[in-house]
Design an enzyme around this catalytic site. Sequence first.
Site, PDB file in Angstrom:
ATOM      1  N   MET A 169     -13.860   8.200  13.607  1.00  0.00           N
ATOM      2  CA  MET A 169     -13.894   6.817  13.121  1.00  0.00           C
ATOM      3  C   MET A 169     -12.534   6.113  13.023  1.00  0.00           C
ATOM      4  SD  MET A 169     -16.898   7.216  10.258  1.00  0.00           S
ATOM      5  CE  MET A 169     -17.206   5.463  10.204  1.00  0.00           C
ATOM      6  N   HIS A 193       0.806  -1.232   0.000  1.00  0.00           N
ATOM      7  CA  HIS A 193       0.000   0.000   0.000  1.00  0.00           C
ATOM      8  C   HIS A 193       0.825   1.261   0.000  1.00  0.00           C
ATOM      9  CE1 HIS A 193      -1.845  -3.273   2.411  1.00  0.00           C
ATOM     10  NE2 HIS A 193      -2.758  -3.126   1.499  1.00  0.00           N
ATOM     11  N   ASP A 225     -19.421  19.076  13.430  1.00  0.00           N
ATOM     12  CA  ASP A 225     -20.876  18.959  13.500  1.00  0.00           C
ATOM     13  C   ASP A 225     -21.319  18.497  14.891  1.00  0.00           C
ATOM     14  OD1 ASP A 225     -19.585  16.511  12.214  1.00  0.00           O
ATOM     15  OD2 ASP A 225     -21.478  15.681  12.908  1.00  0.00           O
TER      16      ASP A 225
HETATM   17  N1  HPA Z   1     -19.715  10.626  13.124  1.00  0.00           N
HETATM   18  C1  HPA Z   1     -18.590   9.978  12.827  1.00  0.00           C
HETATM   19  N2  HPA Z   1     -17.496  10.590  12.409  1.00  0.00           N
HETATM   20  C2  HPA Z   1     -17.518  11.924  12.282  1.00  0.00           C
HETATM   21  C3  HPA Z   1     -18.651  12.665  12.583  1.00  0.00           C
HETATM   22  C4  HPA Z   1     -19.807  11.973  13.028  1.00  0.00           C
HETATM   23  O1  HPA Z   1     -20.849  12.568  13.314  1.00  0.00           O
HETATM   24  N3  HPA Z   1     -18.374  13.985  12.343  1.00  0.00           N
HETATM   25  C5  HPA Z   1     -17.083  14.017  11.908  1.00  0.00           C
HETATM   26  N4  HPA Z   1     -16.577  12.784  11.880  1.00  0.00           N
END
Ligand code: HPA
Length: 238
Positions: free
Chosen positions: A180, A5, A204
């Site tokens: 994540m 990779h 967010d």
């Molecule tokens: N969820 C998962 N990962 C993210 C989010 C979310 O709301 N916002 C930015 N990365």
Amino acid sequence: MPTPHNNAKKGDIAPTVLMPGDPLRAKFIAENYLDSPVLYNEVRGMLGYTGTYKGVPVSVQGSGMGMPSIGIYSWELFNEYDVQNIIRVGTAGAVADSVQLRDVIIGMSASTNSAYASQYRLPGTYAPTASWELLSAAVEAAKQSGAAYHVGNILSSDTFYDDADSLADWQKMGVLGIEMEAAALYMNAARAGKNALCILTVSDCPLRGLSTSAEERQTTFRTMMEIALETAKAVAGK
Ligand code: HPA
């Protein structure tokens, strides 16, 4: 030695690597924050560059989205390229009520709904944890930057679009934000005896239905980069 990779040769990659999720973000960081950046990888478009920041060698490479992807790239950096420190720079959704849009979160630990830890065959629940050296340097840099920042537990989720609506339960346990990748990164670092940290800007608020504008994301991105690069400088040569 190139991996399946990564085309880089040993020595092409600096001991400290910044990892945004988006490979085009890696290109942007290399071109705007590093001196004399040199491209070392293009396999699968996962761009990686090495340059210097205030004279300190620093690399920047995309990780892709999710724990399987950062799991591959960070494993190779730690185990095939002698990388000592990986600092993820990314975005998060706010989970704790105290966390606002545009704030910075420094991930001291990363809870997860992923099965990534099962490979270690531990007879209990593992707690993925940041490197104290990187964490303490980042907190110092965050103080200097004047940014609103939080340090604590984050949630690394396998799902962006989640059917279970379990965020309120994680909130009850004091989780600051959701992203994540960090848990797999922290586990790879622990297994390799290396250092990792995740620095995030809040893009967010899923529980409040809010998100930042593109312009706001630019400004908070600059603050996060300043913290990440000063952290890289602080640990150089250690
Ligand atoms: N969820 C998962 N990962 C993210 C989010 C979310 O709301 N916002 C930015 N990365």
